[in-house]
Design a protein around this motif. Structure first.
Motif, PDB file in Angstrom:
ATOM      1  N   GLU A 126     -16.462   6.846  -6.564  1.00  0.00           N
ATOM      2  CA  GLU A 126     -15.213   6.125  -6.898  1.00  0.00           C
ATOM      3  C   GLU A 126     -14.633   5.443  -5.658  1.00  0.00           C
ATOM      4  O   GLU A 126     -14.149   4.328  -5.729  1.00  0.00           O
TER       5      GLU A 126
ATOM      6  N   GLU B 280      -0.757   0.462   5.734  1.00  0.00           N
ATOM      7  CA  GLU B 280       0.590  -0.076   5.467  1.00  0.00           C
ATOM      8  C   GLU B 280       0.817  -1.349   6.249  1.00  0.00           C
ATOM      9  O   GLU B 280       0.377  -1.467   7.383  1.00  0.00           O
TER      10      GLU B 280
ATOM     11  N   ARG C 231      -9.660  -0.129  -5.991  1.00  0.00           N
ATOM     12  CA  ARG C 231     -10.553   0.552  -6.914  1.00  0.00           C
ATOM     13  C   ARG C 231      -9.785   1.275  -8.013  1.00  0.00           C
ATOM     14  O   ARG C 231      -8.712   1.799  -7.774  1.00  0.00           O
ATOM     15  N   THR C 232     -10.368   1.337  -9.200  1.00  0.00           N
ATOM     16  CA  THR C 232      -9.751   2.049 -10.308  1.00  0.00           C
ATOM     17  C   THR C 232     -10.197   3.501 -10.234  1.00  0.00           C
ATOM     18  O   THR C 232     -11.294   3.851 -10.648  1.00  0.00           O
ATOM     19  N   LEU C 233      -9.333   4.361  -9.673  1.00  0.00           N
ATOM     20  CA  LEU C 233      -9.658   5.783  -9.543  1.00  0.00           C
ATOM     21  C   LEU C 233      -9.263   6.522 -10.818  1.00  0.00           C
ATOM     22  O   LEU C 233      -8.332   6.126 -11.510  1.00  0.00           O
TER      23      LEU C 233
ATOM     24  N   THR D  45      -8.326  11.849  -9.321  1.00  0.00           N
ATOM     25  CA  THR D  45      -8.654  11.432  -7.956  1.00  0.00           C
ATOM     26  C   THR D  45      -7.445  10.759  -7.316  1.00  0.00           C
ATOM     27  O   THR D  45      -7.113  11.022  -6.153  1.00  0.00           O
TER      28      THR D  45
ATOM     29  N   ALA E  78      -5.602  12.003  -3.931  1.00  0.00           N
ATOM     30  CA  ALA E  78      -5.610  11.029  -2.834  1.00  0.00           C
ATOM     31  C   ALA E  78      -4.178  10.707  -2.397  1.00  0.00           C
ATOM     32  O   ALA E  78      -3.883  10.643  -1.199  1.00  0.00           O
TER      33      ALA E  78
ATOM     34  N   PRO F 235       0.817  -1.218   0.000  1.00  0.00           N
ATOM     35  CA  PRO F 235       0.000   0.000   0.000  1.00  0.00           C
ATOM     36  C   PRO F 235       0.854   1.273   0.000  1.00  0.00           C
ATOM     37  O   PRO F 235       2.009   1.242   0.414  1.00  0.00           O
ATOM     38  N   CYS F 236       0.288   2.357  -0.455  1.00  0.00           N
ATOM     39  CA  CYS F 236       0.965   3.652  -0.453  1.00  0.00           C
ATOM     40  C   CYS F 236       1.163   4.100   0.992  1.00  0.00           C
ATOM     41  O   CYS F 236       0.224   4.092   1.779  1.00  0.00           O
ATOM     42  N   PRO F 237       2.390   4.475   1.377  1.00  0.00           N
ATOM     43  CA  PRO F 237       2.610   4.877   2.768  1.00  0.00           C
ATOM     44  C   PRO F 237       1.871   6.174   3.110  1.00  0.00           C
ATOM     45  O   PRO F 237       1.510   6.935   2.214  1.00  0.00           O
ATOM     46  N   ALA F 238       1.635   6.401   4.392  1.00  0.00           N
ATOM     47  CA  ALA F 238       1.006   7.641   4.851  1.00  0.00           C
ATOM     48  C   ALA F 238       2.042   8.480   5.578  1.00  0.00           C
ATOM     49  O   ALA F 238       2.719   7.987   6.479  1.00  0.00           O
TER      50      ALA F 238
ATOM     51  N   ARG G 290      -2.323  11.408   1.226  1.00  0.00           N
ATOM     52  CA  ARG G 290      -1.636  10.394   2.051  1.00  0.00           C
ATOM     53  C   ARG G 290      -0.205  10.784   2.337  1.00  0.00           C
ATOM     54  O   ARG G 290       0.295  10.642   3.450  1.00  0.00           O
TER      55      ARG G 290
ATOM     56  N   SER H 183       0.049   0.686  -4.033  1.00  0.00           N
ATOM     57  CA  SER H 183      -1.362   0.716  -4.391  1.00  0.00           C
ATOM     58  C   SER H 183      -2.127   1.719  -3.537  1.00  0.00           C
ATOM     59  O   SER H 183      -1.842   1.907  -2.362  1.00  0.00           O
ATOM     60  N   LEU H 184      -3.097   2.370  -4.160  1.00  0.00           N
ATOM     61  CA  LEU H 184      -4.013   3.258  -3.423  1.00  0.00           C
ATOM     62  C   LEU H 184      -5.332   2.542  -3.148  1.00  0.00           C
ATOM     63  O   LEU H 184      -6.351   3.175  -2.888  1.00  0.00           O
ATOM     64  N   GLY H 185      -5.321   1.219  -3.226  1.00  0.00           N
ATOM     65  CA  GLY H 185      -6.549   0.451  -3.000  1.00  0.00           C
ATOM     66  C   GLY H 185      -6.912  -0.307  -4.259  1.00  0.00           C
ATOM     67  O   GLY H 185      -6.279  -0.149  -5.306  1.00  0.00           O
TER      68      GLY H 185
END
Lengths: 239, 239
Positions: free
Chosen positions: B98, B239, A219-221, A225, A229, A179-182, A233, A215-217
Protein backbone atom coordinates in the motif's frame (compact mmCIF):
# COMPACT_ATOMS: atom_id res chain seq x y z
CA UNK A 1 1.26 -9.59 28.08
CA UNK A 2 3.94 -7.03 28.91
CA UNK A 3 2.00 -5.96 31.98
CA UNK A 4 -0.54 -7.75 34.18
CA UNK A 5 -3.47 -5.39 34.71
CA UNK A 6 -6.00 -5.83 37.52
CA UNK A 7 -9.14 -3.96 38.58
CA UNK A 8 -9.55 -2.17 41.91
CA UNK A 9 -12.34 -4.66 42.70
CA UNK A 10 -9.75 -7.49 42.64
CA UNK A 11 -7.81 -6.05 45.56
CA UNK A 12 -7.85 -7.86 48.90
CA UNK A 13 -6.56 -5.50 51.55
CA UNK A 14 -3.77 -3.06 50.81
CA UNK A 15 -1.25 -5.17 48.92
CA UNK A 16 -2.99 -8.39 47.84
CA UNK A 17 -4.73 -8.96 44.49
CA UNK A 18 -6.72 -12.04 43.48
CA UNK A 19 -7.10 -12.58 39.72
CA UNK A 20 -9.01 -15.11 37.59
CA UNK A 21 -9.48 -16.22 34.01
CA UNK A 22 -7.27 -15.39 31.02
CA UNK A 23 -4.48 -13.81 33.08
CA UNK A 24 -4.17 -16.92 35.27
CA UNK A 25 -3.94 -19.14 32.18
CA UNK A 26 -1.31 -16.82 30.73
CA UNK A 27 0.74 -16.93 33.95
CA UNK A 28 0.70 -20.71 33.89
CA UNK A 29 0.90 -21.52 30.18
CA UNK A 30 3.07 -18.73 28.78
CA UNK A 31 5.20 -17.76 31.75
CA UNK A 32 5.21 -21.19 33.45
CA UNK A 33 4.97 -19.13 36.65
CA UNK A 34 5.26 -20.63 40.15
CA UNK A 35 4.98 -18.93 43.57
CA UNK A 36 7.79 -16.38 43.88
CA UNK A 37 7.57 -15.36 40.20
CA UNK A 38 7.79 -11.54 39.89
CA UNK A 39 6.30 -9.51 37.06
CA UNK A 40 5.22 -5.95 36.14
CA UNK A 41 1.68 -5.16 37.25
CA UNK A 42 -0.68 -2.19 37.12
CA UNK A 43 -4.09 -1.21 38.47
CA UNK A 44 -6.55 -0.25 35.73
CA UNK A 45 -6.80 3.52 35.85
CA UNK A 46 -4.09 3.64 38.52
CA UNK A 47 -0.36 3.14 39.06
CA UNK A 48 2.31 0.70 37.90
CA UNK A 49 4.64 -1.50 39.92
CA UNK A 50 5.76 -5.06 40.68
CA UNK A 51 3.78 -8.12 41.62
CA UNK A 52 4.97 -11.35 43.22
CA UNK A 53 2.96 -14.52 42.79
CA UNK A 54 1.97 -15.97 46.18
CA UNK A 55 -0.21 -18.84 45.02
CA UNK A 56 -1.66 -20.25 41.81
CA UNK A 57 -4.39 -22.88 41.66
CA UNK A 58 -6.69 -24.05 38.86
CA UNK A 59 -8.83 -20.97 38.50
CA UNK A 60 -7.14 -18.15 40.37
CA UNK A 61 -3.90 -16.57 41.47
CA UNK A 62 -2.98 -14.44 44.48
CA UNK A 63 -0.32 -11.75 44.11
CA UNK A 64 1.41 -9.34 46.45
CA UNK A 65 1.70 -5.99 44.66
CA UNK A 66 3.67 -2.79 45.20
CA UNK A 67 2.65 0.17 43.03
CA UNK A 68 5.11 3.03 42.93
CA UNK A 69 5.03 4.63 39.47
CA UNK A 70 2.59 6.73 37.51
CA UNK A 71 1.48 5.33 34.14
CA UNK A 72 2.90 6.90 30.95
CA UNK A 73 1.31 10.16 29.73
CA UNK A 74 -1.76 10.02 27.48
CA UNK A 75 -1.62 11.10 23.86
CA UNK A 76 -3.83 14.23 24.05
CA UNK A 77 -5.81 13.18 21.00
CA UNK A 78 -9.53 12.79 20.35
CA UNK A 79 -9.97 10.26 17.56
CA UNK A 80 -13.24 10.46 15.62
CA UNK A 81 -13.42 7.24 13.64
CA UNK A 82 -16.10 6.05 11.21
CA UNK A 83 -17.10 2.65 12.58
CA UNK A 84 -14.94 0.04 10.79
CA UNK A 85 -15.93 -3.57 10.07
CA UNK A 86 -15.76 -5.69 13.26
CA UNK A 87 -12.63 -7.63 12.29
CA UNK A 88 -10.78 -4.37 11.72
CA UNK A 89 -12.29 -2.72 14.80
CA UNK A 90 -10.73 -5.37 17.06
CA UNK A 91 -7.24 -4.54 15.85
CA UNK A 92 -7.89 -0.80 15.85
CA UNK A 93 -9.08 -0.82 19.46
CA UNK A 94 -5.79 -2.46 20.42
CA UNK A 95 -3.76 0.05 18.40
CA UNK A 96 -5.66 3.03 19.82
CA UNK A 97 -4.89 1.82 23.36
CA UNK A 98 -1.25 1.09 22.42
CA UNK A 99 -0.81 4.73 21.43
CA UNK A 100 -2.55 5.97 24.60
CA UNK A 101 -5.22 7.93 22.70
CA UNK A 102 -7.27 9.77 25.30
CA UNK A 103 -10.69 9.56 23.65
CA UNK A 104 -12.20 7.50 20.83
CA UNK A 105 -15.55 8.43 19.28
CA UNK A 106 -16.96 5.83 16.87
CA UNK A 107 -19.32 7.57 14.47
CA UNK A 108 -21.64 6.65 11.67
CA UNK A 109 -21.11 7.76 8.07
CA UNK A 110 -23.08 7.13 4.88
CA UNK A 111 -20.48 4.56 3.83
CA UNK A 112 -20.49 2.59 7.10
CA UNK A 113 -22.46 -0.63 6.61
CA UNK A 114 -25.52 -0.64 8.88
CA UNK A 115 -24.72 -4.19 10.07
CA UNK A 116 -21.48 -3.01 11.71
CA UNK A 117 -23.56 -1.33 14.41
CA UNK A 118 -24.97 -4.74 15.41
CA UNK A 119 -21.52 -6.12 16.28
CA UNK A 120 -21.03 -7.70 19.70
CA UNK A 121 -17.72 -5.86 19.81
CA UNK A 122 -19.61 -2.69 20.68
CA UNK A 123 -20.68 -4.02 24.09
CA UNK A 124 -18.94 -2.29 26.98
CA UNK A 125 -17.28 -5.56 27.98
CA UNK A 126 -15.86 -6.33 24.53
CA UNK A 127 -14.59 -2.77 24.02
CA UNK A 128 -12.95 -2.94 27.43
CA UNK A 129 -11.27 -6.29 26.72
CA UNK A 130 -9.70 -5.19 23.42
CA UNK A 131 -8.56 -1.86 24.78
CA UNK A 132 -7.06 -3.70 27.74
CA UNK A 133 -5.00 -5.88 25.39
CA UNK A 134 -3.50 -2.72 23.86
CA UNK A 135 -2.79 -1.21 27.28
CA UNK A 136 -1.05 -4.44 28.39
CA UNK A 137 1.08 -4.29 25.24
CA UNK A 138 2.10 -0.66 25.83
CA UNK A 139 2.49 -0.99 29.62
CA UNK A 140 -0.25 1.52 30.34
CA UNK A 141 -2.99 1.37 32.99
CA UNK A 142 -5.37 3.86 31.40
CA UNK A 143 -7.80 3.06 28.59
CA UNK A 144 -9.17 5.46 26.00
CA UNK A 145 -12.69 6.69 26.80
CA UNK A 146 -15.03 5.36 24.10
CA UNK A 147 -18.27 6.93 22.90
CA UNK A 148 -20.63 5.71 20.15
CA UNK A 149 -22.50 8.15 17.92
CA UNK A 150 -24.96 6.38 15.64
CA UNK A 151 -26.08 9.55 13.87
CA UNK A 152 -23.41 11.58 12.12
CA UNK A 153 -25.14 14.89 11.59
CA UNK A 154 -26.24 15.63 15.18
CA UNK A 155 -22.74 14.65 16.33
CA UNK A 156 -21.00 16.87 13.77
CA UNK A 157 -23.33 19.83 14.30
CA UNK A 158 -24.01 19.72 18.03
CA UNK A 159 -20.96 18.13 19.68
CA UNK A 160 -17.98 18.42 17.38
CA UNK A 161 -17.57 22.22 17.38
CA UNK A 162 -16.99 22.20 21.16
CA UNK A 163 -14.55 19.28 20.86
CA UNK A 164 -12.55 21.16 18.22
CA UNK A 165 -12.17 24.30 20.33
CA UNK A 166 -8.74 24.46 21.95
CA UNK A 167 -7.51 21.56 19.83
CA UNK A 168 -5.77 21.38 16.49
CA UNK A 169 -8.56 19.61 14.61
CA UNK A 170 -7.94 17.62 11.41
CA UNK A 171 -9.78 15.31 9.08
CA UNK A 172 -7.78 12.78 7.04
CA UNK A 173 -8.91 13.31 3.45
CA UNK A 174 -7.10 11.79 0.46
CA UNK A 175 -7.70 14.81 -1.78
CA UNK A 176 -6.45 17.43 0.70
CA UNK A 177 -3.69 19.83 -0.38
CA UNK A 178 -2.22 20.16 3.14
CA UNK A 179 -0.14 17.23 4.43
CA UNK A 180 -0.82 15.72 7.86
CA UNK A 181 1.50 17.39 10.40
CA UNK A 182 4.15 15.37 12.25
CA UNK A 183 4.32 15.50 16.05
CA UNK A 184 2.39 18.76 16.49
CA UNK A 185 2.41 20.11 20.04
CA UNK A 186 -0.76 20.41 22.13
CA UNK A 187 -4.20 18.84 22.11
CA UNK A 188 -5.37 17.27 18.86
CA UNK A 189 -8.46 15.89 17.20
CA UNK A 190 -8.43 13.83 14.02
CA UNK A 191 -11.40 12.42 12.12
CA UNK A 192 -10.83 9.35 9.93
CA UNK A 193 -13.48 8.12 7.52
CA UNK A 194 -14.68 4.69 6.41
CA UNK A 195 -12.99 2.60 3.69
CA UNK A 196 -14.52 4.67 0.90
CA UNK A 197 -14.01 7.97 2.74
CA UNK A 198 -16.44 10.50 4.21
CA UNK A 199 -18.82 11.81 1.54
CA UNK A 200 -18.72 15.48 0.46
CA UNK A 201 -21.61 16.43 2.72
CA UNK A 202 -19.89 14.88 5.73
CA UNK A 203 -16.57 16.56 4.90
CA UNK A 204 -18.48 19.85 4.71
CA UNK A 205 -19.95 19.33 8.19
CA UNK A 206 -16.53 18.36 9.60
CA UNK A 207 -14.98 21.50 8.13
CA UNK A 208 -17.83 23.66 9.44
CA UNK A 209 -17.15 22.21 12.90
CA UNK A 210 -13.49 23.26 12.67
CA UNK A 211 -11.61 20.31 11.12
CA UNK A 212 -8.92 21.05 8.50
CA UNK A 213 -8.58 18.41 5.76
CA UNK A 214 -5.07 16.90 5.63
CA UNK A 215 -3.57 14.25 3.40
CA UNK A 216 -1.51 11.18 4.29
CA UNK A 217 -0.19 11.04 0.72
CA UNK A 218 -1.65 10.34 -2.70
CA UNK A 219 -2.12 6.62 -2.12
CA UNK A 220 -5.49 5.16 -1.16
CA UNK A 221 -4.69 3.38 2.12
CA UNK A 222 -7.07 1.03 3.89
CA UNK A 223 -8.79 2.77 6.83
CA UNK A 224 -6.79 0.57 9.19
CA UNK A 225 -3.45 1.49 7.63
CA UNK A 226 -4.40 5.16 7.45
CA UNK A 227 -5.34 5.25 11.13
CA UNK A 228 -2.09 3.70 12.40
CA UNK A 229 -0.03 5.80 9.96
CA UNK A 230 -1.77 8.94 11.24
CA UNK A 231 -1.15 7.96 14.87
CA UNK A 232 2.50 7.34 13.99
CA UNK A 233 2.78 10.85 12.54
CA UNK A 234 0.80 12.64 15.24
CA UNK A 235 1.80 10.63 18.28
CA UNK A 236 5.53 9.95 18.11
CA UNK A 237 7.91 12.50 19.64
CA UNK A 238 9.07 15.47 17.54
CA UNK A 239 12.53 15.56 16.00
CA UNK B 1 -10.33 -3.95 -5.35
CA UNK B 2 -9.73 -0.30 -6.32
CA UNK B 3 -7.81 -1.45 -9.40
CA UNK B 4 -7.94 -4.60 -11.50
CA UNK B 5 -4.36 -5.77 -12.04
CA UNK B 6 -3.37 -8.19 -14.81
CA UNK B 7 -0.10 -9.82 -15.84
CA UNK B 8 1.57 -9.26 -19.22
CA UNK B 9 1.04 -12.99 -19.88
CA UNK B 10 -2.74 -12.40 -19.78
CA UNK B 11 -2.66 -10.06 -22.79
CA UNK B 12 -4.20 -11.21 -26.07
CA UNK B 13 -2.98 -8.92 -28.81
CA UNK B 14 -2.46 -5.20 -28.17
CA UNK B 15 -5.60 -4.22 -26.26
CA UNK B 16 -7.32 -7.42 -25.08
CA UNK B 17 -6.78 -9.08 -21.68
CA UNK B 18 -8.24 -12.40 -20.56
CA UNK B 19 -8.41 -12.91 -16.77
CA UNK B 20 -9.45 -15.82 -14.54
CA UNK B 21 -10.06 -16.70 -10.90
CA UNK B 22 -10.56 -14.32 -7.97
CA UNK B 23 -10.80 -11.19 -10.14
CA UNK B 24 -13.60 -12.69 -12.25
CA UNK B 25 -15.53 -13.63 -9.11
CA UNK B 26 -15.01 -10.11 -7.76
CA UNK B 27 -16.28 -8.56 -11.01
CA UNK B 28 -19.42 -10.66 -10.83
CA UNK B 29 -20.14 -10.83 -7.12
CA UNK B 30 -18.99 -7.45 -5.83
CA UNK B 31 -19.38 -5.22 -8.88
CA UNK B 32 -22.28 -7.16 -10.47
CA UNK B 33 -20.48 -6.32 -13.73
CA UNK B 34 -21.96 -7.00 -17.19
CA UNK B 35 -20.43 -6.41 -20.64
CA UNK B 36 -19.84 -2.69 -21.09
CA UNK B 37 -18.83 -2.18 -17.41
CA UNK B 38 -15.76 0.11 -17.22
CA UNK B 39 -13.20 0.05 -14.43
CA UNK B 40 -9.64 1.15 -13.60
CA UNK B 41 -7.03 -1.41 -14.68
CA UNK B 42 -3.26 -1.75 -14.58
CA UNK B 43 -0.60 -4.08 -15.91
CA UNK B 44 1.59 -5.53 -13.16
CA UNK B 45 4.89 -3.67 -13.37
CA UNK B 46 3.48 -1.42 -16.09
CA UNK B 47 1.00 1.39 -16.69
CA UNK B 48 -2.50 2.30 -15.50
CA UNK B 49 -5.66 2.98 -17.49
CA UNK B 50 -9.25 1.95 -18.17
CA UNK B 51 -10.72 -1.43 -19.00
CA UNK B 52 -14.10 -2.25 -20.52
CA UNK B 53 -15.63 -5.66 -19.95
CA UNK B 54 -16.33 -7.39 -23.28
CA UNK B 55 -17.51 -10.77 -21.99
CA UNK B 56 -17.84 -12.64 -18.72
CA UNK B 57 -18.51 -16.35 -18.44
CA UNK B 58 -18.21 -18.80 -15.55
CA UNK B 59 -14.44 -18.91 -15.28
CA UNK B 60 -13.06 -16.00 -17.25
CA UNK B 61 -13.54 -12.47 -18.45
CA UNK B 62 -12.31 -10.63 -21.54
CA UNK B 63 -11.53 -6.93 -21.31
CA UNK B 64 -10.49 -4.21 -23.74
CA UNK B 65 -7.84 -2.08 -22.05
CA UNK B 66 -6.26 1.32 -22.72
CA UNK B 67 -3.21 2.14 -20.62
CA UNK B 68 -2.19 5.79 -20.65
CA UNK B 69 -0.75 6.71 -17.23
CA UNK B 70 2.39 5.87 -15.29
CA UNK B 71 1.88 4.27 -11.86
CA UNK B 72 2.46 6.41 -8.73
CA UNK B 73 6.06 6.91 -7.60
CA UNK B 74 7.68 4.35 -5.30
CA UNK B 75 8.54 5.16 -1.71
CA UNK B 76 12.35 5.03 -1.96
CA UNK B 77 12.64 2.88 1.14
CA UNK B 78 14.37 -0.43 1.85
CA UNK B 79 12.53 -2.11 4.71
CA UNK B 80 14.53 -4.68 6.70
CA UNK B 81 11.97 -6.54 8.78
CA UNK B 82 12.48 -9.35 11.27
CA UNK B 83 10.16 -12.11 10.04
CA UNK B 84 6.82 -11.68 11.86
CA UNK B 85 4.37 -14.46 12.70
CA UNK B 86 2.45 -15.57 9.58
CA UNK B 87 -0.88 -14.00 10.57
CA UNK B 88 0.83 -10.64 11.01
CA UNK B 89 2.99 -11.08 7.90
CA UNK B 90 -0.10 -11.30 5.70
CA UNK B 91 -1.31 -7.90 6.84
CA UNK B 92 2.16 -6.39 6.73
CA UNK B 93 2.74 -7.50 3.14
CA UNK B 94 -0.44 -5.67 2.18
CA UNK B 95 0.58 -2.55 4.10
CA UNK B 96 4.09 -2.53 2.62
CA UNK B 97 2.60 -2.66 -0.90
CA UNK B 98 0.00 0.00 0.00
CA UNK B 99 2.81 2.40 0.88
CA UNK B 100 4.77 1.53 -2.29
CA UNK B 101 7.89 0.44 -0.41
CA UNK B 102 10.53 -0.34 -3.04
CA UNK B 103 12.25 -3.26 -1.33
CA UNK B 104 11.40 -5.58 1.56
CA UNK B 105 14.04 -7.82 3.14
CA UNK B 106 12.69 -10.35 5.64
CA UNK B 107 15.48 -11.30 8.03
CA UNK B 108 16.03 -13.68 10.90
CA UNK B 109 16.71 -12.52 14.45
CA UNK B 110 17.32 -14.41 17.69
CA UNK B 111 13.76 -13.61 18.78
CA UNK B 112 12.09 -14.80 15.57
CA UNK B 113 10.48 -18.20 16.16
CA UNK B 114 12.09 -20.83 13.97
CA UNK B 115 8.69 -22.13 12.86
CA UNK B 116 7.87 -18.83 11.14
CA UNK B 117 10.37 -19.73 8.40
CA UNK B 118 8.27 -22.80 7.52
CA UNK B 119 5.21 -20.71 6.66
CA UNK B 120 3.56 -21.25 3.28
CA UNK B 121 3.27 -17.48 3.06
CA UNK B 122 6.96 -17.34 2.13
CA UNK B 123 6.37 -19.06 -1.22
CA UNK B 124 6.82 -16.75 -4.19
CA UNK B 125 3.15 -17.19 -5.11
CA UNK B 126 1.79 -16.33 -1.66
CA UNK B 127 4.08 -13.30 -1.28
CA UNK B 128 2.99 -12.12 -4.72
CA UNK B 129 -0.73 -12.52 -3.91
CA UNK B 130 -0.62 -10.53 -0.67
CA UNK B 131 1.52 -7.78 -2.15
CA UNK B 132 -0.90 -7.62 -5.07
CA UNK B 133 -3.81 -7.03 -2.68
CA UNK B 134 -1.95 -4.01 -1.28
CA UNK B 135 -1.14 -2.68 -4.76
CA UNK B 136 -4.80 -3.03 -5.80
CA UNK B 137 -5.81 -1.09 -2.69
CA UNK B 138 -3.34 1.74 -3.40
CA UNK B 139 -3.89 1.78 -7.19
CA UNK B 140 -0.29 0.85 -7.93
CA UNK B 141 1.03 -1.59 -10.52
CA UNK B 142 4.43 -2.18 -8.97
CA UNK B 143 5.13 -4.56 -6.11
CA UNK B 144 7.94 -4.31 -3.56
CA UNK B 145 10.89 -6.59 -4.37
CA UNK B 146 11.11 -9.20 -1.61
CA UNK B 147 14.23 -11.02 -0.39
CA UNK B 148 14.53 -13.59 2.43
CA UNK B 149 17.65 -13.76 4.62
CA UNK B 150 17.54 -16.71 6.98
CA UNK B 151 20.84 -15.85 8.68
CA UNK B 152 21.09 -12.46 10.34
CA UNK B 153 24.83 -12.06 10.79
CA UNK B 154 25.99 -12.67 7.22
CA UNK B 155 23.24 -10.34 6.03
CA UNK B 156 24.17 -7.59 8.50
CA UNK B 157 27.92 -7.91 7.92
CA UNK B 158 28.14 -8.65 4.21
CA UNK B 159 25.10 -7.04 2.55
CA UNK B 160 23.74 -4.33 4.79
CA UNK B 161 26.70 -1.88 4.69
CA UNK B 162 26.33 -1.52 0.90
CA UNK B 163 22.53 -1.08 1.24
CA UNK B 164 23.04 1.70 3.79
CA UNK B 165 25.42 3.68 1.58
CA UNK B 166 23.64 6.58 -0.10
CA UNK B 167 20.58 6.10 2.09
CA UNK B 168 19.52 7.54 5.41
CA UNK B 169 19.61 4.30 7.39
CA UNK B 170 17.66 3.81 10.62
CA UNK B 171 16.77 1.06 13.05
CA UNK B 172 13.60 1.41 15.14
CA UNK B 173 14.69 0.86 18.73
CA UNK B 174 12.48 1.63 21.74
CA UNK B 175 15.38 2.83 23.88
CA UNK B 176 16.84 5.25 21.31
CA UNK B 177 17.33 8.89 22.29
CA UNK B 178 16.75 10.20 18.75
CA UNK B 179 13.14 10.30 17.50
CA UNK B 180 12.19 8.81 14.13
CA UNK B 181 12.29 11.59 11.52
CA UNK B 182 9.12 12.65 9.69
CA UNK B 183 9.07 12.75 5.87
CA UNK B 184 12.85 12.93 5.37
CA UNK B 185 13.92 13.57 1.78
CA UNK B 186 15.88 11.05 -0.27
CA UNK B 187 16.46 7.30 -0.16
CA UNK B 188 15.83 5.56 3.16
CA UNK B 189 16.40 2.26 4.91
CA UNK B 190 14.72 1.24 8.13
CA UNK B 191 15.20 -1.96 10.11
CA UNK B 192 12.35 -3.10 12.39
CA UNK B 193 12.83 -5.93 14.86
CA UNK B 194 10.64 -8.78 16.09
CA UNK B 195 8.00 -8.44 18.86
CA UNK B 196 10.61 -8.50 21.61
CA UNK B 197 13.07 -6.31 19.68
CA UNK B 198 16.50 -7.00 18.16
CA UNK B 199 18.94 -8.18 20.82
CA UNK B 200 21.96 -6.06 21.79
CA UNK B 201 24.33 -8.00 19.56
CA UNK B 202 22.03 -7.50 16.56
CA UNK B 203 21.61 -3.78 17.31
CA UNK B 204 25.41 -3.56 17.43
CA UNK B 205 25.72 -5.18 13.98
CA UNK B 206 23.01 -2.90 12.55
CA UNK B 207 24.81 0.16 13.90
CA UNK B 208 28.15 -1.07 12.59
CA UNK B 209 26.52 -1.40 9.15
CA UNK B 210 25.40 2.23 9.29
CA UNK B 211 21.93 2.23 10.90
CA UNK B 212 21.10 4.95 13.45
CA UNK B 213 18.76 3.87 16.27
CA UNK B 214 15.57 5.97 16.38
CA UNK B 215 12.56 5.84 18.66
CA UNK B 216 8.85 5.85 17.85
CA UNK B 217 8.08 6.96 21.40
CA UNK B 218 8.34 5.45 24.85
CA UNK B 219 5.47 3.01 24.39
CA UNK B 220 6.08 -0.63 23.51
CA UNK B 221 4.12 -1.03 20.28
CA UNK B 222 3.44 -4.36 18.61
CA UNK B 223 5.78 -4.91 15.65
CA UNK B 224 2.82 -4.51 13.32
CA UNK B 225 1.76 -1.19 14.81
CA UNK B 226 5.36 0.04 14.89
CA UNK B 227 5.89 -0.79 11.20
CA UNK B 228 2.79 1.03 9.95
CA UNK B 229 3.45 3.96 12.31
CA UNK B 230 7.02 4.20 10.96
CA UNK B 231 5.80 4.08 7.35
CA UNK B 232 3.28 6.82 8.19
CA UNK B 233 6.08 9.01 9.54
CA UNK B 234 8.62 8.28 6.82
CA UNK B 235 6.36 7.90 3.82
CA UNK B 236 3.73 10.65 3.94
CA UNK B 237 4.55 14.00 2.31
CA UNK B 238 6.41 16.68 4.30
CA UNK B 239 4.60 19.65 5.80
Amino acid sequence: MNLLLFAGSEREGTDRVRIRGRRVRHLREVFGAAPGHALPVGEIGGRLGRGTLLSLDGAEALLKVTLERDPPPRLPLVLVLALPRPKMLRRLLRAVAEFGVSELILVNSERVEKSFWQSELLSDQALHDYLLAGAEQARDTRLPAVALRRRFRPFAEDELPALCRGRRALVAHPGAAKPCPASPAGPLLIAIGPEAGFNDFEIGLLQAAGCTPVSLGTRTLRAETALVAALGRLGAPAE
